[in-house]
Write a protein that holds these residues in place. Structure first.
Motif, PDB file in Angstrom:
ATOM      1  N   SER A 126       0.835  -1.201   0.000  1.00  0.00           N
ATOM      2  CA  SER A 126       0.000   0.000   0.000  1.00  0.00           C
ATOM      3  C   SER A 126       0.870   1.252   0.000  1.00  0.00           C
ATOM      4  N   LYS A 127       0.232   2.412  -0.093  1.00  0.00           N
ATOM      5  CA  LYS A 127       0.978   3.662  -0.183  1.00  0.00           C
ATOM      6  C   LYS A 127       1.854   3.873   1.051  1.00  0.00           C
ATOM      7  N   GLN A 128       2.965   4.605   0.837  1.00  0.00           N
ATOM      8  CA  GLN A 128       3.892   4.942   1.912  1.00  0.00           C
ATOM      9  C   GLN A 128       4.192   6.435   1.837  1.00  0.00           C
ATOM     10  N   TYR A 129       4.193   7.092   2.972  1.00  0.00           N
ATOM     11  CA  TYR A 129       4.565   8.499   3.011  1.00  0.00           C
ATOM     12  C   TYR A 129       6.074   8.611   3.140  1.00  0.00           C
ATOM     13  N   MET A 130       6.662   9.599   2.447  1.00  0.00           N
ATOM     14  CA  MET A 130       8.114   9.752   2.441  1.00  0.00           C
ATOM     15  C   MET A 130       8.623  10.637   3.575  1.00  0.00           C
ATOM     16  N   ASP A 131       7.719  11.286   4.293  1.00  0.00           N
ATOM     17  CA  ASP A 131       8.097  11.949   5.531  1.00  0.00           C
ATOM     18  C   ASP A 131       6.983  11.712   6.536  1.00  0.00           C
ATOM     19  N   ASN A 132       7.062  12.347   7.689  1.00  0.00           N
ATOM     20  CA  ASN A 132       6.132  12.055   8.772  1.00  0.00           C
ATOM     21  C   ASN A 132       4.983  13.057   8.871  1.00  0.00           C
ATOM     22  N   THR A 133       4.681  13.765   7.759  1.00  0.00           N
ATOM     23  CA  THR A 133       3.587  14.734   7.767  1.00  0.00           C
ATOM     24  C   THR A 133       2.292  14.146   7.228  1.00  0.00           C
ATOM     25  N   GLN A 134       2.336  12.923   6.721  1.00  0.00           N
ATOM     26  CA  GLN A 134       1.175  12.261   6.120  1.00  0.00           C
ATOM     27  C   GLN A 134       0.571  13.128   5.020  1.00  0.00           C
ATOM     28  N   ASN A 135       1.451  13.758   4.249  1.00  0.00           N
ATOM     29  CA  ASN A 135       1.042  14.634   3.163  1.00  0.00           C
ATOM     30  C   ASN A 135       0.896  13.810   1.881  1.00  0.00           C
ATOM     31  N   GLU A 136      -0.286  13.874   1.260  1.00  0.00           N
ATOM     32  CA  GLU A 136      -0.558  13.063   0.080  1.00  0.00           C
ATOM     33  C   GLU A 136       0.327  13.431  -1.108  1.00  0.00           C
ATOM     34  N   SER A 137       0.928  14.611  -1.094  1.00  0.00           N
ATOM     35  CA  SER A 137       1.796  15.013  -2.199  1.00  0.00           C
ATOM     36  C   SER A 137       3.231  14.520  -2.012  1.00  0.00           C
ATOM     37  N   ARG A 138       3.503  13.847  -0.903  1.00  0.00           N
ATOM     38  CA  ARG A 138       4.858  13.345  -0.628  1.00  0.00           C
ATOM     39  C   ARG A 138       4.772  11.866  -0.266  1.00  0.00           C
ATOM     40  N   LYS A 139       4.407  11.060  -1.228  1.00  0.00           N
ATOM     41  CA  LYS A 139       4.188   9.655  -0.935  1.00  0.00           C
ATOM     42  C   LYS A 139       4.652   8.775  -2.092  1.00  0.00           C
ATOM     43  N   LEU A 140       4.826   7.495  -1.767  1.00  0.00           N
ATOM     44  CA  LEU A 140       4.995   6.459  -2.775  1.00  0.00           C
ATOM     45  C   LEU A 140       3.622   5.854  -3.012  1.00  0.00           C
ATOM     46  N   ASN A 178      10.893   3.277  -3.442  1.00  0.00           N
ATOM     47  CA  ASN A 178      11.620   4.075  -2.440  1.00  0.00           C
ATOM     48  C   ASN A 178      11.704   5.518  -2.945  1.00  0.00           C
ATOM     49  N   GLY A 179      12.057   6.420  -2.042  1.00  0.00           N
ATOM     50  CA  GLY A 179      12.182   7.822  -2.415  1.00  0.00           C
ATOM     51  C   GLY A 179      12.542   8.672  -1.221  1.00  0.00           C
ATOM     52  N   TYR A 180      12.583   9.971  -1.421  1.00  0.00           N
ATOM     53  CA  TYR A 180      12.830  10.904  -0.326  1.00  0.00           C
ATOM     54  C   TYR A 180      12.285  12.268  -0.718  1.00  0.00           C
ATOM     55  N   THR A 181      12.142  13.135   0.268  1.00  0.00           N
ATOM     56  CA  THR A 181      11.553  14.451   0.034  1.00  0.00           C
ATOM     57  C   THR A 181      12.175  15.477   0.972  1.00  0.00           C
ATOM     58  N   TYR A 182      12.209  16.737   0.541  1.00  0.00           N
ATOM     59  CA  TYR A 182      12.605  17.824   1.434  1.00  0.00           C
ATOM     60  C   TYR A 182      11.956  19.117   0.942  1.00  0.00           C
ATOM     61  N   SER A 183      11.800  20.051   1.853  1.00  0.00           N
ATOM     62  CA  SER A 183      11.166  21.332   1.526  1.00  0.00           C
ATOM     63  C   SER A 183      12.041  22.483   1.983  1.00  0.00           C
ATOM     64  N   SER A 184      11.926  23.625   1.308  1.00  0.00           N
ATOM     65  CA  SER A 184      12.653  24.842   1.654  1.00  0.00           C
ATOM     66  C   SER A 184      11.748  26.041   1.390  1.00  0.00           C
ATOM     67  N   ILE A 185      11.928  27.070   2.190  1.00  0.00           N
ATOM     68  CA  ILE A 185      11.151  28.295   2.040  1.00  0.00           C
ATOM     69  C   ILE A 185      12.077  29.401   1.526  1.00  0.00           C
ATOM     70  N   TYR A 186      11.695  30.025   0.402  1.00  0.00           N
ATOM     71  CA  TYR A 186      12.440  31.131  -0.183  1.00  0.00           C
ATOM     72  C   TYR A 186      11.532  32.358  -0.228  1.00  0.00           C
ATOM     73  N   PRO A 187      12.095  33.537  -0.423  1.00  0.00           N
ATOM     74  CA  PRO A 187      11.245  34.739  -0.476  1.00  0.00           C
ATOM     75  C   PRO A 187      10.160  34.660  -1.545  1.00  0.00           C
ATOM     76  N   TRP A 188      10.422  33.912  -2.609  1.00  0.00           N
ATOM     77  CA  TRP A 188       9.473  33.872  -3.717  1.00  0.00           C
ATOM     78  C   TRP A 188       8.537  32.649  -3.683  1.00  0.00           C
ATOM     79  N   ALA A 189       8.864  31.610  -2.897  1.00  0.00           N
ATOM     80  CA  ALA A 189       8.004  30.422  -2.894  1.00  0.00           C
ATOM     81  C   ALA A 189       8.486  29.420  -1.859  1.00  0.00           C
TER      82      ALA A 189
END
Length: 824
Positions: A737-751, A790-801
């Motif tokens: 079944s689906k797997q989340y790539m981080d611990n936020t349970q965010n549907e946009s960051r999943k396998l 398998n996979g991985y994810t990361y996020s960053s905040i910039y002044p524009w996005a």
């Protein structure tokens, strides 16, 4: 899901619905009339068996009329076979004779679970290993067991591969080879690429899920894999095993053995090579390995010397494929390119590779020597002694030597980042250069293991065991080429770090049966770990960590035998685990030292076995204190690190069954259903200014999210058809079944969930001069499912996005492996 549960329960209720016919019962004893409790009784070529009770008695029921061959075996005794023509209830007694030599099984007995052990386990014998061994790494041979998920960087099972049990990665799965720890002492992971084709030298494997029984090495937080290598053959033999398949995959294996010489000596050897281009671009592997073993078999003692090792050269494919590339999103890919210009320094060739290569096989690396190179050698001296009918000993001395590096091309790097002075040419100061670096690991691991086994009386046994192991690791980096040469000497190291780890444990186990139907066990382990990390790391930060841990790991359980065919069990176990090297070296300056993790594990289950059905159901709860997880926060060098979370848990149910429908049809199936949660989770996202300098960290609280890479459903089914003697066809089906790539349970960051089907064919025959010829065919992903494991994810905040980057590891579509195996 309801249909699955109904089907599983129906499978477990089948024995109650089947009408009883005939039975075979009896007693197993030594020729002196001493009874042998725990002797193993099985019907040859049938999936049924049982063990004798405290009085040496056994019973096999629900047998149809016909001819049966029954074998009785017991460690230290010669196996006996008897044939019965069954048309009424029969009594068959066995009188075993002590073996003229000690069996190899005693080497791993102290760390193995049995039907009297109140834990869940899966045994995989040599025949099962052989029919699934086409040259893929060992995790892929274990893929058909409950709760297991495997992945491959190169996409086809050769090269770097990974395994998770109950959602726990390889650093939380304890691996032993003949009772000797195999996990890397610092990362605590397992790298099967360093021992290619090791499965060809394995006699049997036991997987214990959860904490399991006390063993040596790293703490088991997801499970343990206990491997016994080749045991001696009575007769001389030779084997040639060859495989060819998709992606120019080639395996050649030669095995030889002398059999018993003068009923005392034996020698076995193996030489292997595996080559593969890999499914992913340039993800090629060039692997070689060997295994040598010599043994002296005495009547009451056994001495075995094993020397084995491997060398690997693997092109790196560990960065994965950007999501926009994988999905064919050209606008998103352009954004990815622009977002990473400052970090990746794309050359024109890199840009062309990014936009014009195949979407699913894209590999960021193009430098011709972007390789991982490692050599590892193992030396084992194993000794077992049967002092008398009550007391035995087994122990081992071992040494592992490993050395290797990974090489990388790095464009536009600062000299200062490598501790090098700037270069001045014609009065111009040059601060950056293209360069090639190597990061090295040179380590030694050695120690001793031991176990004493004492049978006080037929219903009371004790085991006292343990180990003392030392690890000495050197981490250093070299710059082997630069566009602008600096003043460094050829032997210059731009960082030098050391890791010294001493690991001592001792455990005591007792099994007691107050009545023949009840078996109780207690297992108490004390473990001390001293771990020092010194020197400098890759960022020139000073390392000065000195840690000492004292762990007490108790385990208690009970098994109740309802009858000869079924039993119920329950257990409670505690495990503790120290942080790994990266938890210290990547720690953000000023942060608290990571704390060790603790696990309380509850297991309960039911097992059933007769001549046609073997089935079990297990429920578990794994409750963590201070589990270390990635939270998204990074240090000042942009390295991610793990942090302790107060409370988290894994709870689930596992089902495992094998049913022989008829002489031609059999079905194997298992299911793992789970709920994996963190009670309170804080996710951190780094915020940067327009110059890409870190200015802030934003924190977000999440209540009860899923633990990353923990699918709540893993299902496996296999239908085996044997239309004629020696020929078998198997259809294998696996759902994750689906797997989340981080611990936020965010549907946009999943396998995404995937369902993959394989087909395996095998035909055995012989002719004069050849004992057996096997032709095998494995067709993986026969329905050509496009999926990522398998996979991985990361996020960053910039002044524009706010930018979120997902990366995936695609697995190969339909591919095949064809084997030809000859036994002489």
């Amino acid at each position: 899901m309801k249909r699955l549960m109904i089907a599983a329960m129906a499978m477990l209720l089948l024995p109650g619905l089947a009408s009883a016919q005939f039975s075979i019962s009896g007693k197993v004893s030594e020729k002196s009339d001493k009874t042998l409790p725990g002797a193993y009784i099985r019907l040859k070529n049938k999936a049924t068996g049982t063990t004798t009770d405290a009085s040496g008695k056994y019973q096999l029921t629900n047998l149809k009329a016909g001819n049966y061959t029954i074998t009785a075996s017991y460690v230290g005794y010669q196996t006996i076979e008897k044939t019965v023509n069954l048309n009424t209830n029969e009594t068959v007694d066995f009188s075993l004779t002590p073996s003229t030599f000690l069996a190899d099984e005693v080497i791993v007995r102290a760390t193995r679970a049995t039907e009297k052990t109140a834990t869940t386990f899966k045994n995989i014998d040599k025949a099962e290993i052989e029919k699934n061994n086409f040259g893929q790494d060992l995790p892929f041979i274990l893929n058909n067991t409950p709760g297991v998920v495997v992945t491959s960087d190169a996409g086809a099972g050769v090269g770097y591969t990974g395994i998770r049990i109950r959602g726990s990665d390889a650093s939380r799965v304890n691996i032993t080879v003949n009772g000797i720890p195999y996990n890397d002492s610092e990362s605590q992971g397992t790298f099967w690429v360093n021992m290619p084709d090791f499965a060809s030298s394995v006699d049997n494997i036991q997987i214990q899920r959860g904490v399991g029984t006390s063993t040596n090495g790293a703490g088991a937080f997801g499970g343990s894999v206990n491997i016994q290598t080749t045991s001696s053959s009575d007769q001389a033999y030779a084997e040639l095993n060859n495989t060819y398949g998709s992606f120019n995959t080639l395996k050649n294996t030669v095995k030889i053995g002398t059999g018993l010489i003068d009923n005392k000596w034996s020698f076995d050897g193996r030489l292997s090579r595996i080559k593969s281009d890999g499914f992913i671009d340039r993800a090629a592997s060039d692997l070689k390995s060997f295994f040598l073993s010599g043994a002296y078999h005495g009547k009451t003692d056994l001495l075995r010397i094993n020397v084995f090792g491997g060398s690997e050269k693997t092109y790196q494919a560990w960065n994965g494929v950007p999501e926009a590339k994988l999905r064919g999103d050209l606008a998103g890919l352009q954004t990815h390119y622009e977002n990473n210009l400052d970090y990746l320094y794309f050359t024109e060739a890199d840009r062309d590779n990014l936009f014009n290569s195949n979407n699913r096989t894209y590999n960021q690396f193009t430098y011709k020597d972007q390789n991982d190179v490692y050599n590892q050698s193992h030396y084992q001296a194993l000794y077992a002694k049967q002092f008398n009918e009550k007391l035995s000993f087994n122990g081992a001395l071992h040494y592992t030597d490993g050395k290797g590096y990974f090489e990388e091309y790095k464009p536009n790097r600062k000299f200062a980042d490598y501790g090098l002075p700037n270069v001045i040419i014609d009065a111009t100061t040059i601060k950056r250069t293209d360069l090639v670096r190597r990061r090295w690991l040179d380590n030694d691991f050695y120690g001793a293991t031991y176990a004493f086994n004492y049978t006080a009386q037929s219903n009371l046994t004790f085991t006292l065991g343990g180990a003392y192991n030392q690890y000495r690791g050197k981490h250093f980096g070299e710059v082997i080429w630069a566009q602008y040469a600096s003043t460094a000497k050829n032997d210059y190291h731009y960082y030098d770090g050391k890791g010294n780890k001493d690991d001592f444990n001792t455990y005591a186990k007792v099994n007691y049966s107050p009545i023949s139907q009840l078996s109780l066990f207690a297992d108490l382990q004390y473990r001390n770990v001293s771990y020092d990390i010194t020197g400098t790391d890759k960022n020139h930060a000073t390392l000065d960590f000195h840690n000492n841990y004292n762990f007490f790991n108790p385990k208690f359980g009970a098994t109740y035998f309802i009858n000869e065919q079924s039993n119920v069990y329950s257990s409670f176990s505690v495990a503790n685990k120290e942080p790994n090297r990266d938890d210290f070296t990547n720690l953000q300056a000023g942060r608290d030292i990571p704390k060790p993790e603790r696990l309380n594990n509850v297991e309960a289950g039911y097992r059933f076995k007769n001549n046609s059905l073997s089935a079990g159901i297990n429920v578990y709860g794994m409750f963590y204190k201070d589990q270390l997880i990635f939270t998204g926060e990074i240090n000042e060098y942009s390295d991610a690190y793990r942090q302790n979370v107060d409370k988290s848990s894994r709870m689930g149910i596992e089902l495992d069954a094998s049913y022989i429908i008829s002489p031609k049809f059999a079905v194997n199936a298992n299911a793992a259903l789970s709920r994996n949660k963190i009670k309170n989770y804080i996710d951190y996202v780094s915020e940067y200014d327009a110059n890409f300098d870190l200015i802030n960290v934003q924190a977000t609280n999440y209540a009860n999210p899923d633990i990353s890479f923990s699918p709540n459903t893993v299902l496996f089914g296999e239908l085996v058809y044997k239309p004629l003697a020696g020929f078998a066809v198997a259809w294998q089906s696996k759902y994750v079944s689906k797997q989340y790539m981080d611990n936020t349970q965010n549907e946009s960051r999943k396998l995404d969930a995937y369902w993959v089907n394989n087909a395996r064919l095998g035909y055995d025959f012989n002719f004069k001069g050849v004992k057996n010829i096997n032709i095998g065919l494995l067709v993986n992903n026969i329905l050509d499912k496009k999926y990522e494991s398998n996979g991985y994810t990361y996020s960053s905040i910039y002044p524009w996005a706010t930018v979120t980057e997902n990366f995936y590891f695609p697995q190969a579509g339909t591919n095949f492996l064809l084997s030809l195996n000859l036994k002489f």
